[in-house]
Design an enzyme around this catalytic site. Sequence first.
Site, PDB file in Angstrom:
ATOM      1  N   LYS A 206       0.845  -1.203   0.000  1.00 53.83           N
ATOM      2  CA  LYS A 206       0.000   0.000   0.000  1.00 53.83           C
ATOM      3  C   LYS A 206       0.878   1.250   0.000  1.00 53.83           C
ATOM      4  O   LYS A 206       1.635   1.483   0.937  1.00 53.83           O
ATOM      5  CB  LYS A 206      -0.886   0.042   1.256  1.00 53.83           C
ATOM      6  N   GLY A 263       4.821   3.690  13.383  1.00 48.93           N
ATOM      7  CA  GLY A 263       5.675   2.521  13.658  1.00 48.93           C
ATOM      8  C   GLY A 263       5.373   1.930  15.025  1.00 48.93           C
ATOM      9  O   GLY A 263       5.312   0.702  15.192  1.00 48.93           O
ATOM     10  N   GLU A 280      11.153   1.190   9.287  1.00 50.73           N
ATOM     11  CA  GLU A 280      12.071   2.269   8.877  1.00 50.73           C
ATOM     12  C   GLU A 280      11.359   3.566   9.215  1.00 50.73           C
ATOM     13  O   GLU A 280      10.412   3.948   8.530  1.00 50.73           O
ATOM     14  CB  GLU A 280      12.345   2.205   7.371  1.00 50.73           C
ATOM     15  N   CYS A 314      13.857  11.182   5.246  1.00 44.48           N
ATOM     16  CA  CYS A 314      13.967  10.684   6.630  1.00 44.48           C
ATOM     17  C   CYS A 314      15.373  10.884   7.173  1.00 44.48           C
ATOM     18  O   CYS A 314      15.562  11.138   8.355  1.00 44.48           O
ATOM     19  CB  CYS A 314      13.617   9.210   6.653  1.00 44.48           C
ATOM     20  N   GLU A 411      11.492  15.810  14.608  1.00 41.36           N
ATOM     21  CA  GLU A 411      11.586  15.758  13.145  1.00 41.36           C
ATOM     22  C   GLU A 411      10.639  16.789  12.527  1.00 41.36           C
ATOM     23  O   GLU A 411       9.453  16.815  12.866  1.00 41.36           O
ATOM     24  CB  GLU A 411      11.215  14.351  12.663  1.00 41.36           C
TER      25      GLU A 411
HETATM   26  P1  NAD Z   1       3.054   8.035   8.025  1.00 37.24           P
HETATM   27  O1  NAD Z   1       3.530   7.166   9.135  1.00 37.24           O
HETATM   28  O2  NAD Z   1       2.001   9.017   8.308  1.00 37.24           O
HETATM   29  O3  NAD Z   1       2.489   7.127   6.841  1.00 37.24           O
HETATM   30  C1  NAD Z   1       3.268   6.115   6.254  1.00 37.24           C
HETATM   31  C2  NAD Z   1       2.346   5.062   5.666  1.00 37.24           C
HETATM   32  O4  NAD Z   1       1.659   4.413   6.731  1.00 37.24           O
HETATM   33  C3  NAD Z   1       1.265   5.616   4.739  1.00 37.24           C
HETATM   34  O5  NAD Z   1       1.094   4.711   3.671  1.00 37.24           O
HETATM   35  C4  NAD Z   1       0.030   5.638   5.631  1.00 37.24           C
HETATM   36  O6  NAD Z   1      -1.188   5.547   4.934  1.00 37.24           O
HETATM   37  C5  NAD Z   1       0.264   4.407   6.480  1.00 37.24           C
HETATM   38  N1  NAD Z   1      -0.417   4.396   7.782  1.00 37.24           N
HETATM   39  C6  NAD Z   1      -0.891   5.454   8.504  1.00 37.24           C
HETATM   40  N2  NAD Z   1      -1.437   5.013   9.662  1.00 37.24           N
HETATM   41  C7  NAD Z   1      -1.302   3.666   9.666  1.00 37.24           C
HETATM   42  C8  NAD Z   1      -1.637   2.640  10.602  1.00 37.24           C
HETATM   43  N3  NAD Z   1      -2.243   2.910  11.749  1.00 37.24           N
HETATM   44  N4  NAD Z   1      -1.331   1.363  10.301  1.00 37.24           N
HETATM   45  C9  NAD Z   1      -0.697   1.065   9.154  1.00 37.24           C
HETATM   46  N5  NAD Z   1      -0.368   1.989   8.221  1.00 37.24           N
HETATM   47  C10 NAD Z   1      -0.652   3.266   8.487  1.00 37.24           C
HETATM   48  O7  NAD Z   1       4.362   8.689   7.407  1.00 37.24           O
HETATM   49  P2  NAD Z   1       4.454   9.707   6.194  1.00 37.24           P
HETATM   50  O8  NAD Z   1       4.001  11.022   6.689  1.00 37.24           O
HETATM   51  O9  NAD Z   1       3.838   9.123   4.964  1.00 37.24           O
HETATM   52  O10 NAD Z   1       6.023   9.715   5.906  1.00 37.24           O
HETATM   53  C11 NAD Z   1       6.884  10.538   6.577  1.00 37.24           C
HETATM   54  C12 NAD Z   1       7.605   9.772   7.662  1.00 37.24           C
HETATM   55  O11 NAD Z   1       8.261   8.628   7.098  1.00 37.24           O
HETATM   56  C13 NAD Z   1       8.703  10.591   8.310  1.00 37.24           C
HETATM   57  O12 NAD Z   1       8.655  10.419   9.706  1.00 37.24           O
HETATM   58  C14 NAD Z   1       9.983   9.979   7.736  1.00 37.24           C
HETATM   59  O13 NAD Z   1      11.114  10.144   8.538  1.00 37.24           O
HETATM   60  C15 NAD Z   1       9.604   8.560   7.568  1.00 37.24           C
HETATM   61  N6  NAD Z   1      10.448   7.885   6.580  1.00 37.24           N
HETATM   62  C16 NAD Z   1      11.401   7.008   7.011  1.00 37.24           C
HETATM   63  C17 NAD Z   1      12.234   6.383   6.098  1.00 37.24           C
HETATM   64  C18 NAD Z   1      13.294   5.406   6.542  1.00 37.24           C
HETATM   65  O14 NAD Z   1      13.856   4.738   5.694  1.00 37.24           O
HETATM   66  N7  NAD Z   1      13.574   5.314   7.818  1.00 37.24           N
HETATM   67  C19 NAD Z   1      12.107   6.659   4.733  1.00 37.24           C
HETATM   68  C20 NAD Z   1      11.126   7.562   4.322  1.00 37.24           C
HETATM   69  C21 NAD Z   1      10.288   8.181   5.259  1.00 37.24           C
END
Ligand code: NAD
Length: 502
Positions: A206, A263, A280, A314, A411
Amino acid sequence: MAKAIAKKKPLAKKSNTIKLNFDTSWEYAPAPESKSAATINKQYDLFINGEWQQPSSKKYFDTINPATEEKLSEVADANAADVDKAVKAARNAYDKVWKKMPAKERAKYIFRIARIMQEKARELAIVETLDGGKPIKESRDFDVPTAANHLFYYAGWADKLEYAFPNRRTEPLGVAGQITPWNFPLLMAAWKIAPALATGNTVVLKPAETTPLTTLKLAEIIQEADLPPGVVNIITGAGETGAAIVNHADVNKIAFTGSTNVGKIIQRAIAGTNKKATLELGGKAANIIFEDAPIDQAVEGVVNAIFFNQGHVCCAGSRLYVQESVAKEVIRKLRDRMQSLIVGDPMDKNTDIGAINSREQLNIIQKYIAIGKKEGAEMYESSCALPSKGFWCRPTIFSNVAQSNRIAQEEIFGPVLSILTFRTDDEVIEKANNSPYGLSAGVWTDKGSKIFNMTKRMRAGVVWANTFNKFDPTSPFGGYKESGFGREGGLHGLLPYLKLIN
Ligand code: NAD
């Protein structure tokens, strides 16, 4: 096509002295990429069992271009019943086809997907930029080629797992549920799908709700590559859809990239189950400049570390630690360089900083800018004009930041840099490690011994030396502490998808 010729203000006529002009007001003729080289459907269904299927709710949601706020398409909103269908398709494909297929045959499919991705590189770059707001030069020169490289790399491992894990027998886990964020949609999908398929697992993936289009394009590529139905299923939706994947009883592994908050929710949800997970998560990388560093190169590295991709990275170097003796010089040079950064149309190849991905993300960034001012830090932003429509943020730095300030601890995920100073190696290591995160870090110095000392003592998954944000499929990537666990990329990236037997 418009030519990208740099026009410079003419030098004022002077007598016989030659004077170098360091004025930074370069202007480029617009050089936009053409939207017509990409096809975006009006509506996208769910890609389940090799077919496009309507969502059971019949509901769709819009995905927009954050640079113009125009609607690009609408995509299906999958609910728990759709997730169940996708998991069943993945299980069936796993049992009947994929786990039985000779590894070298699996590799051929992954190669084929990578090759088609290369053939469609221009279209994928355009769609990534339209849907996400990142500059075309990044999607064209980084996201798409790196995504294809990951697929090529893991295709190579598929029939060599006995060399990756000598004297061990390996078995795939089964069905992998994969959830990606909005900052590198295609690249994150490739990071996740490639090792899963190479090790014999099937996938339900997804993408994030604000940037689903390139992952749906990837589904079209997968169809064109004739991958057996059900081996990869792509479903769209928001957090609830992601949660339905996480909580599905027949999913064996969760690979999640996103925020630390989500996470933690995922980790709680799978506690007590047999599901394996890689998380991640977020970061607040320390980027450290010592007084013996090549300062101009370091300043350019800082620009790349935090303003690259609007700071939607990230591992962005969002905390800059500068040795006190060179702090003034670094800040002055950084301010000068910020003035020459071009903020605007992401489709223009000259653009350095594109659009912020969504109004919600822009609100978060603006909230942190207000917090930084309130905390008493000194703010400087470039003076560039911003387009009237869309979501934009000027490159911004805060100096005189204290270690305990929220802008140094949390962040921000935007083009906002917090600058702190230090005197000794021990001091900066303590400050750099004083963070809930530990995803990445950078060190700028002339001394190899100092680099080794820092990399050994810094609690970060990746430490770049005299560079930043460099990626390669052969290198593992992942975090310490609240930046998550597990590694993606390299040989290490195979392990989270395997059981090692005897
Ligand atoms: P987010 O956690 O809001 O969403 C990430 C994904 O999770 C989306 O597809 C979202 O729909 C889904 N999601 C949301 N709630 C969920 C739940 N309860 N259960 C399962 N899935 C759910 O993050 P974002 O705003 O899309 O991305 C930004 C974040 O991602 C930043 O914190 C960034 O640091 C992190 N990031 C980390 C890495 C890494 O490799 N460590 C890489 C890219 C981004």
